[in-house]
Scaffold this motif. Structure first.
Motif, mmCIF file in Angstrom:
data_model
loop_
_atom_site.group_PDB
_atom_site.id
_atom_site.type_symbol
_atom_site.label_atom_id
_atom_site.label_comp_id
_atom_site.label_asym_id
_atom_site.label_seq_id
_atom_site.Cartn_x
_atom_site.Cartn_y
_atom_site.Cartn_z
ATOM 1 N N GLY A 61 35.725 45.964 85.883
ATOM 2 C CA GLY A 61 34.453 45.336 86.055
ATOM 3 C C GLY A 61 33.550 46.513 87.082
ATOM 4 N N GLN A 62 34.200 47.072 88.037
ATOM 5 C CA GLN A 62 33.817 48.259 88.910
ATOM 6 C C GLN A 62 33.732 49.294 88.302
ATOM 7 O OE1 GLN A 62 36.837 48.298 91.700
ATOM 8 N NE2 GLN A 62 36.082 46.852 93.273
ATOM 9 N N GLN B 253 33.084 49.412 85.053
ATOM 10 C CA GLN B 253 31.988 49.091 84.112
ATOM 11 C C GLN B 253 30.909 49.454 84.751
ATOM 12 O OE1 GLN B 253 31.670 45.065 82.750
ATOM 13 N NE2 GLN B 253 30.468 45.531 80.836
ATOM 14 N N HIS B 254 30.469 49.099 85.876
ATOM 15 C CA HIS B 254 29.545 49.293 86.784
ATOM 16 C C HIS B 254 29.265 50.781 86.968
ATOM 17 C CE1 HIS B 254 26.356 48.399 89.474
ATOM 18 N NE2 HIS B 254 26.880 49.142 90.574
ATOM 19 N N TRP B 255 30.237 51.429 87.411
ATOM 20 C CA TRP B 255 30.293 52.928 87.817
ATOM 21 C C TRP B 255 29.962 53.726 86.392
ATOM 22 C CZ3 TRP B 255 32.848 57.296 86.094
ATOM 23 C CH2 TRP B 255 32.685 58.404 86.632
ATOM 24 N N GLN C 20 28.069 52.662 84.018
ATOM 25 C CA GLN C 20 26.574 52.432 83.744
ATOM 26 C C GLN C 20 25.729 53.080 84.834
ATOM 27 O OE1 GLN C 20 25.691 48.280 83.646
ATOM 28 N NE2 GLN C 20 23.558 48.732 82.819
ATOM 29 N N GLN C 21 25.962 53.342 86.103
ATOM 30 C CA GLN C 21 25.091 53.811 87.043
ATOM 31 C C GLN C 21 25.129 55.338 87.069
ATOM 32 O OE1 GLN C 21 23.206 52.252 89.312
ATOM 33 N NE2 GLN C 21 23.796 50.418 87.888
#
Length: 76
Positions: free
Chosen positions: A22-23, A25-27, A29-30
């Motif tokens: 999840g981390q 995935q967020h990284w 995207q950002q």
């Protein structure tokens, strides 16, 4: 993902601050503007041959003196 983005991702994973998919995935995207689903992250990591690295647990009652003595007297 391009090979440059994959190299950047592998460098980032070596820093040990991303612990979950999840981390990651967020990284992605950002920082890269790349959107992956949870299963897509799993496939990406397996394709890049990235595995979770964890240390082995150590018994809190471990006899360190006994271990050192055994290593000195063992025939290996």
């Amino acid at each position: 993902m391009s090979s440059l983005q994959q190299a950047r991702l592998l460098q980032r994973l070596d820093q040990d601050d991303i612990a979950t998919q999840g981390q990651l995935q967020h990284w992605l995207q950002q920082e890269m503007g790349v959107v992956y689903s949870q299963s897509g992250i799993s496939v990406l990591l397996s394709r890049l041959k990235v595995k979770l690295k964890t240390g082995r647990p150590v018994n809190v009652r471990k006899d360190q003196v006994g271990e050192a003595t055994f290593k000195k007297t063992s025939l290996s």
